[in-house]
Design a protein around this motif. Structure first.
Motif, mmCIF file in Angstrom:
data_model
loop_
_atom_site.group_PDB
_atom_site.id
_atom_site.type_symbol
_atom_site.label_atom_id
_atom_site.label_comp_id
_atom_site.label_asym_id
_atom_site.label_seq_id
_atom_site.Cartn_x
_atom_site.Cartn_y
_atom_site.Cartn_z
ATOM 1 N N GLY A 1 0.981 -1.075 -0.008
ATOM 2 C CA GLY A 1 0.123 0.369 -0.081
ATOM 3 C C GLY A 1 0.603 1.318 -0.176
ATOM 4 N N ASP A 2 2.193 1.236 1.126
ATOM 5 C CA ASP A 2 2.744 2.536 0.549
ATOM 6 C C ASP A 2 3.295 2.602 -0.704
ATOM 7 O OD1 ASP A 2 2.900 2.568 3.258
ATOM 8 O OD2 ASP A 2 4.049 1.586 4.284
ATOM 9 N N LYS A 3 3.921 1.906 -0.719
ATOM 10 C CA LYS A 3 4.609 1.617 -2.135
ATOM 11 C C LYS A 3 4.005 2.232 -3.373
ATOM 12 C CE LYS A 3 7.637 -2.421 -1.993
ATOM 13 N NZ LYS A 3 7.910 -3.653 -2.658
ATOM 14 N N ALA B 1 7.335 12.334 -2.484
ATOM 15 C CA ALA B 1 6.553 11.104 -2.821
ATOM 16 C C ALA B 1 8.879 10.156 -2.391
ATOM 17 C CB ALA B 1 6.633 10.179 -3.816
ATOM 18 N N GLY B 2 9.438 10.900 -3.165
ATOM 19 C CA GLY B 2 10.788 10.051 -2.623
ATOM 20 C C GLY B 2 11.128 10.099 -2.137
ATOM 21 N N LEU B 3 11.406 11.393 -1.309
ATOM 22 C CA LEU B 3 11.490 11.063 0.576
ATOM 23 C C LEU B 3 10.703 10.131 1.759
ATOM 24 C CD1 LEU B 3 11.679 15.314 1.501
ATOM 25 C CD2 LEU B 3 13.727 13.414 1.103
ATOM 26 N N LYS B 4 9.607 10.501 1.361
ATOM 27 C CA LYS B 4 8.814 9.011 1.815
ATOM 28 C C LYS B 4 9.036 7.774 1.115
ATOM 29 C CE LYS B 4 4.381 10.375 0.391
ATOM 30 N NZ LYS B 4 2.939 10.643 0.076
ATOM 31 N N ASP B 5 9.125 7.072 0.218
ATOM 32 C CA ASP B 5 9.730 6.170 -0.021
ATOM 33 C C ASP B 5 11.439 5.879 0.388
ATOM 34 O OD1 ASP B 5 9.372 3.893 -2.081
ATOM 35 O OD2 ASP B 5 11.191 4.380 -2.973
ATOM 36 N N ALA B 6 12.077 6.875 0.571
ATOM 37 C CA ALA B 6 13.614 6.579 1.033
ATOM 38 C C ALA B 6 12.928 6.426 2.762
ATOM 39 C CB ALA B 6 13.796 7.930 1.264
ATOM 40 N N ALA B 7 12.361 7.049 3.345
ATOM 41 C CA ALA B 7 11.878 6.982 4.808
ATOM 42 C C ALA B 7 11.439 5.345 4.929
ATOM 43 C CB ALA B 7 10.780 8.222 5.148
ATOM 44 N N GLU B 8 10.749 4.974 3.994
ATOM 45 C CA GLU B 8 10.450 3.523 4.295
ATOM 46 C C GLU B 8 11.478 2.609 4.468
ATOM 47 O OE1 GLU B 8 7.010 2.623 5.059
ATOM 48 O OE2 GLU B 8 6.625 4.301 5.680
ATOM 49 N N LYS B 9 12.136 2.774 3.512
ATOM 50 C CA LYS B 9 13.253 1.273 2.880
ATOM 51 C C LYS B 9 13.950 2.115 4.757
ATOM 52 C CE LYS B 9 13.303 1.643 -1.877
ATOM 53 N NZ LYS B 9 14.113 2.168 -3.347
ATOM 54 N N VAL B 10 14.092 3.008 4.947
ATOM 55 C CA VAL B 10 15.541 3.003 6.071
ATOM 56 C C VAL B 10 14.496 2.912 6.981
ATOM 57 C CG1 VAL B 10 16.328 5.010 7.822
ATOM 58 C CG2 VAL B 10 16.185 5.100 5.978
ATOM 59 N N ASN C 1 3.412 6.116 -3.052
ATOM 60 C CA ASN C 1 4.371 6.735 -3.272
ATOM 61 C C ASN C 1 4.302 6.639 -4.619
ATOM 62 O OD1 ASN C 1 4.642 7.273 -0.354
ATOM 63 N ND2 ASN C 1 6.683 5.841 -0.486
ATOM 64 N N LYS C 2 3.738 5.455 -5.313
ATOM 65 C CA LYS C 2 4.131 5.920 -6.552
ATOM 66 C C LYS C 2 2.947 6.683 -7.549
ATOM 67 C CE LYS C 2 5.912 4.204 -10.515
ATOM 68 N NZ LYS C 2 7.661 4.960 -10.926
ATOM 69 N N ALA C 3 1.798 6.779 -7.536
ATOM 70 C CA ALA C 3 0.625 8.000 -7.323
ATOM 71 C C ALA C 3 1.572 8.193 -7.351
ATOM 72 C CB ALA C 3 -0.619 7.036 -6.461
ATOM 73 N N ASP C 4 1.865 8.817 -6.048
ATOM 74 C CA ASP C 4 2.081 10.527 -5.606
ATOM 75 C C ASP C 4 3.546 11.263 -6.598
ATOM 76 O OD1 ASP C 4 0.703 10.490 -3.521
ATOM 77 O OD2 ASP C 4 1.937 10.160 -1.976
#
Length: 68
Positions: free
Chosen positions: A4-6, A42-51, A9-12
């Protein structure tokens, strides 16, 4: 990162690209900037989720080490 997060983030990111493209076509600099901002968020949210995932994985490895 959950699916759902992915997707969110992709939609954003795609929405931001669409805004930026619309701004480019119409010459609307504010819309261009909004699109770039949406993509950056979106990129920052994606990076935060990966961390967050990496920290969780590391914590699990530490727990597993002490369980043995």
């Amino acid at each position: 990162m959950s699916l759902g997060d992915k997707i969110s983030n992709k939609a954003d990111d795609l929405g931001g690209k669409a805004k930026e493209a619309a701004g480019n076509v119409t010459g609307d600099e504010q819309l261009q900037a909004e699109g770039k901002t949406d993509q950056a968020k979106a990129g920052l949210k994606d990076a935060a989720e990966k961390v967050k995932d990496a920290v969780g994985d590391a914590a699990e490895k530490v727990k597993d080490t002490f369980r043995k």
